[in-house]
Design an enzyme around this catalytic site. Structure first.
Site, mmCIF file in Angstrom:
data_model
loop_
_atom_site.group_PDB
_atom_site.id
_atom_site.type_symbol
_atom_site.label_atom_id
_atom_site.label_comp_id
_atom_site.label_asym_id
_atom_site.label_seq_id
_atom_site.Cartn_x
_atom_site.Cartn_y
_atom_site.Cartn_z
ATOM 1 N N TYR A 192 0.884 -1.167 0.000
ATOM 2 C CA TYR A 192 0.000 0.000 0.000
ATOM 3 C C TYR A 192 0.920 1.215 0.000
ATOM 4 O O TYR A 192 1.406 1.652 1.032
ATOM 5 C CB TYR A 192 -0.908 -0.027 1.233
ATOM 6 C CG TYR A 192 -1.838 1.162 1.359
ATOM 7 C CD1 TYR A 192 -2.490 1.683 0.253
ATOM 8 C CD2 TYR A 192 -2.061 1.761 2.600
ATOM 9 C CE1 TYR A 192 -3.339 2.767 0.364
ATOM 10 C CE2 TYR A 192 -2.914 2.840 2.723
ATOM 11 C CZ TYR A 192 -3.557 3.337 1.608
ATOM 12 O OH TYR A 192 -4.390 4.415 1.725
ATOM 13 N N ASP A 232 -2.369 -1.543 -3.948
ATOM 14 C CA ASP A 232 -2.718 -0.159 -4.263
ATOM 15 C C ASP A 232 -1.402 0.606 -4.327
ATOM 16 O O ASP A 232 -0.849 0.998 -3.306
ATOM 17 C CB ASP A 232 -3.637 0.391 -3.162
ATOM 18 C CG ASP A 232 -4.009 1.853 -3.377
ATOM 19 O OD1 ASP A 232 -3.518 2.458 -4.356
ATOM 20 O OD2 ASP A 232 -4.767 2.397 -2.554
#
Length: 340
Positions: A192, A232
């Site tokens: 992330y 992500d």
């Protein structure tokens, strides 16, 4: 390796409704997850819209389904005609506890991947609920020191040979942004990546420190065995990867600095963006939509979620899929099919 056939039942969980206040006009020209990490408890309310100011969303936008979701996989083959045998998935779930309450595990059980990486779990290790233990999967989490912030996790059918939290740099690892699981033929890394934030407050840190240290970490892994990186990654690499590139040139996730840094990582590490390998010209293919101003229904989004693989695995890629109609987060899951 994964041998369970894909299931056909459908996921129907829906995101929380957006706030009704209209965003300021100067904010309406841009939309990313910028600022999402600043105040986790108010994340949805702070997001902006990607619709250009004073302009309606294009009526031709492809709107993802909000009802039945097909999780069928194509009969895809790799470059040498081998059918896929390994399914991997990734999803920014925007809160592990909320995901569990909203029956997010139903998607996992229906998709039935061999491994899934999850991001933004927003849950410290001490508060991971018992329901996070899913039959048939080993659960691994790397939490941020701060409750309600960042964090990553991995669910895998086989127990990994080894597990590593973080990238070995204290200045980054307190945020729980990376977890790595080693398997026989590859390292599976879920990440992330830090958002550069509103007014690009963390842009310098993101590009000059995080990106460089993360690339160095991946280089070390790749020297041992191939890597599969998912998550992500908080960048829309190309103009095709977001709905409104012209109005987002200085928006977090689409600055020239972030995109150049991402390009540099791909080339220097010989990493391949699997979605663009298989679907080089596909438009309106997004993985993130703001909760505001009906962005998801109008498919005004960004492709921020990726599966990257070492170049020596590129020939084993059969397909790279975006499950755009799976609800439950402001991101949707992505899937990689490999012949391994």
């Amino acid at each position: 390796s994964q041998r369970m056939p894909p299931k056909k039942r459908q996921s129907t969980s829906k995101p929380k409704a957006a706030g009704s206040k209209r965003a300021k006009l100067d904010e309406a020209a841009s939309e990313s997850s910028a600022g999402k990490e600043k105040k986790p408890a108010k994340a949805a309310a702070k997001k902006e819209s990607d619709a250009p100011a004073a302009a309606a969303a294009p009526s031709t936008a492809a709107a993802p389904s909000t009802s039945a979701t097909s999780l069928e996989c194509p009969a895809a083959k790799d470059a040498e005609g081998r059918p896929w045998s390994l399914k991997l998935a990734s999803w920014n779930i925007n809160g592990l506890r909320a995901w569990l309450k909203n029956n997010g595990t139903r998607y996992l059980l229906e998709e039935a991947p061999f491994i899934i990486g999850v991001q933004e779990i927003k849950c410290p290790s001490a508060k991971v609920p018992p329901e996070a233990s899913i039959p048939g999967y080993h659960a691994l989490f790397s939490s941020a020191d701060k409750d309600g912030y960042a964090g990553t996790g991995i669910y895998s059918r086989d127990k990994p040979l080894s597990v590593k939290e973080g990238i070995g740099a204290a200045k980054h690892d307190s945020e729980g942004r990376v977890i790595t699981a080693e398997f026989e033929k590859f390292y599976f890394v879920t990440a992330y990546v830090p958002n550069s934030g509103r007014q690009l407050a963390r842009l310098k840190y993101r590009v000059s420190e995080w990106d460089k240290d993360f690339a160095a970490y991946l280089r070390g892994l790749d020297a041992v065995k191939p890597v599969i990186v998912c998550g992500d990654l908080n960048v829309a690499h190309l103009e095709i990867d977001l709905a409104n590139p012209k109005t987002n040139q200085r928006t977090a996730g689409f600055t020239k600095e972030e995109r150049d840094s991402f390009s540099s990582m791909l080339s220097s590490l010989d990493l391949v963006d699997t979605f663009r390998q298989v679907h080089p010209d596909q438009t309106k293919a997004y993985t993130f939509w703001s909760y505001m101003r009906n962005a998801r229904a109008q498919n005004i989004g960004w492709r921020l979620d990726y599966f990257l693989v070492s170049k020596r695995l590129a020939g084993r890629v059969c397909d790279s899929l975006i499950r755009s109609s799976v609800m439950g987060s402001d991101h949707c899951p992505i899937v990689l099919l490999l012949s391994l």
